[in-house]
Design a protein around this motif. Structure first.
Motif: not given
Lengths: 420, 420
Positions: B33, B7-8, B26, B4, B10-11, B1-2, B14
């Motif tokens: 983004g 949180l790291p 990614e 959020q 996501p793109a 979820m962008p 991780d």
């Protein structure tokens, strides 16, 4: 190029290529894999299309209210030029596109005649320059407007021959190549039927480019319709219509609409479980992958993360696109992906967007077993090995099934060995 | 979820996940983004949206004829509720959606007010249940209809503050997170402006769902417009409008349109060369990857093979999807792929669909050099190291550049080491 002669099937034969070695065999989902070459650049070629539609080898797929003519549940049936002449005339492409636009008369119903492509594996004598093969068209025979009687007559003639218009959206029994032909015919016939008016100015539109474009003509031979409906009369000279932005340059409103959707197999951070969800209306024990529409200005990867979070509360890290599937009900492009949950993002929360009745993490072994014994269409029974209470999943014709198969088959491992 | 919190990204963060180890990092393309959580399920929530639009922390992005308000070429500028109140009223969401539909009056212009989402990293006091963050809206301030003067007044006030509406489609100078916010605002504002009428029945439509849906109301308080235009008067009671299929069940015509397109780096069978093409209007020596629209009932992989064959004559085997990019001009979703030519399919033939002025196979080394020294936007000069006559390529903000970077960087190899 699909249907190119003397070439291996690109999706399956060339597994010795670098991309195949790295990513495995390509999955060609149901409704893709058409045997026709669309030769899209020839649709506006007056000479080509006139020759193709009148050729004796040409196959016409008839759709009645979007139901295709079939000889049995696995096969489409085709009409020939003689069968459809009473409805579409000898050659509906006799005029050039510019002449059709100039002669536009909104009070006359022109049945949709859609060019699908050439089957280059069938050499029945049709040739045009370097292009050859059997031409395929689709025709909308739904009885309506000024050709209602003629359409009805074509339908009755086909029924007399023992052929049937197959209804029902989820009855995916057609053989795969013909399913792709039907998908193209259905998607484009539906788009034309769904958009008789211009979204930019509200005036009626005209189909050109052999069924793949709708334009907003600047003039109309029919006199003004009354806004509340009623009879119209024709006049000798075309009247000017109101200005429309779609007549300047290129507008996407003139072209068919396809709605991108995302569908995703979500694996837990450790790769040992898969997230499945179910809707209330589904049969007991039936689950599938999560899915949703891609929104404007969203990448596919973002849409996957958003939909998974909105529907299940699960937070994803990396998302990888696996394969795609056209879905002609009415115009979706399903983009299948595999996503992996973040280490702290696996908690399920169904109350953001309460679309799902349930979502749960399922062990890979249980998925593997359900793929073996528990798959079926939504309205069908599971196989004979299925035990009541076990997990049920969509059939192999659904991309959801292929995504789960990929996860079980080792998509997440370095190797590509399939377990099923 | 962008977006959020805690949180790291996501793109990128991780990269230790299984999917990242297998497929590499990614690629998050420009215009994706977004830092906003769209909370799409709250758009029709009357209480939420009324509270969000009137909150003092709320940011309003203004678009004048689709050009966004900016403080400098790299940054958007935002108005607040006080600035826009004279145009949109205190709360345009005061009525429920059902009340808005019942009160529909086609003679009154309602400026588009579009909910974009919540920036959850900014905690300025807005909260609604478990959701919090700064609300973002976009407003169409294009002067038109019954609110022309009010819109003009808002525009002039912004200009007095030294802010500018940035025009020009290819001026991609905004910082990446704001480019994504702009892309969302532009795509949806354009869709609303482009579709004032219903494609199903030709009658004017009404924006609901905070700018993300258009419905065809069953009644209209305005009296019948004359078909050739002219003044309308209002009546005391709503009149019934003509029937419309979009009012039964769910119709895709009510939802924003996104056009899927394919764009592909094509490598030769031996992986040593890449196929590039150029259009006549491009600057000298400027080439890019091939691209085209995905057609109805075509998988992405099929569309890639069809477009490559139609434009260049080259025949592809395996096709793998790499990443995607939203492209808000006006509504494209670019799906980037890597395709590999069949051993006997590398011959170039430009005469099927003569869209390209030239297509050619280029050695990987030359691509690598051009990515280093020859990239720029179409209207811009190449970098200082560029030597006249050398290959020029699109900038890093274009997915074409990222696809070529992937090929040069080892996408075809087993390893994932990047050379650039």
């Amino acid at each position: 190029m699909p249907g190119q002669p003397d070439l291996p099937d690109p999706a399956h034969a060339d597994v010795d290529s670098m991309l195949s070695r790295k990513f495995g065999r390509e999955v060609a989902n149901y409704f893709s894999g058409s045997p026709l070459n669309r030769v899209s650049f020839l649709r506006a070629d007056h000479g080509f299309i006139s020759k193709a539609i009148t050729h004796p080898s040409t196959s016409f797929l008839l759709l009645n209210d979007l139901a295709p003519l079939t000889s049995d549940p696995s096969h489409l049936a085709y009409a020939n030029h003689d069968d459809v002449r009473k409805l579409i005339g000898n050659n509906p492409f006799e005029k050039t596109e510019q002449e059709m636009i100039s002669a536009y008369n909104s009070s006359i119903t022109l049945p949709l005649v859609l060019f699908l492509g050439l089957d280059e594996t069938k050499k029945d004598g049709f040739e045009h320059g370097i292009y050859s093969g059997t031409p395929f068209f689709a025709i909308d025979v739904t009885p309506k407007g000024s050709v209602e009687k003629e359409a009805q007559s074509v339908i009755e003639e086909m029924k007399k021959r023992g052929l049937a218009f197959a209804e029902g959206r989820l009855n995916m029994t057609l053989n795969a190549p013909e399913a792709a032909i039907f998908a193209q015919a259905r998607a484009l016939t539906d788009w034309n039927a769904r958009n008789p008016f211009c979204g930019g100015c509200g005036q009626p539109t005209l189909s050109i480019n052999a069924g793949t474009k709708r334009v907003c003509p600047p003039t109309d031979i029919a006199s003004l319709p009354t806004v509340q409906g009623g009879a119209t009369t024709t006049e000798a000279t075309p009247r000017q219509r109101e200005a429309c932005v779609t007549r300047k340059g290129i507008s996407n409103l003139s072209f068919p609409r396809t709605d991108p959707t995302v569908i995703m197999a979500v694996v837990s951070h450790d790769g040992k479980r898969v997230l499945l969800g179910r809707q209330k209306r589904w049969p007991p024990h039936w689950y599938s992958t999560l899915a949703g529409f891609c929104e404007p200005a969203e990448s596919v990867e973002e849409a996957v993360r958003r939909e998974v979070w909105e529907e299940s509360g699960v937070l994803l890290g990396r998302v990888v696109i696996h394969s795609t599937q056209p879905w002609p009900y009415p115009a979706n492009l399903m983009i299948g992906a595999i996503g992996q949950a973040l280490p702290d993002g696996e908690k399920i929360h169904l109350e953001h967007d309460p679309e799902l009745e349930d979502a749960k993490w399922v062990e890979i072994d249980e998925i593997e077993e359900a793929l073996r014994v528990g798959t079926s269409g939504l309205g069908e029974a599971a196989g004979s090995e299925y035990k009541e209470g076990g997990l049920r999943l969509p059939p192999a014709t659904a991309i959801a099934n292929q995504l789960l198969r990929a996860v079980v088959g080792g998509f997440l491992d370095a190797g590509e060995t399939s377990k099923i």
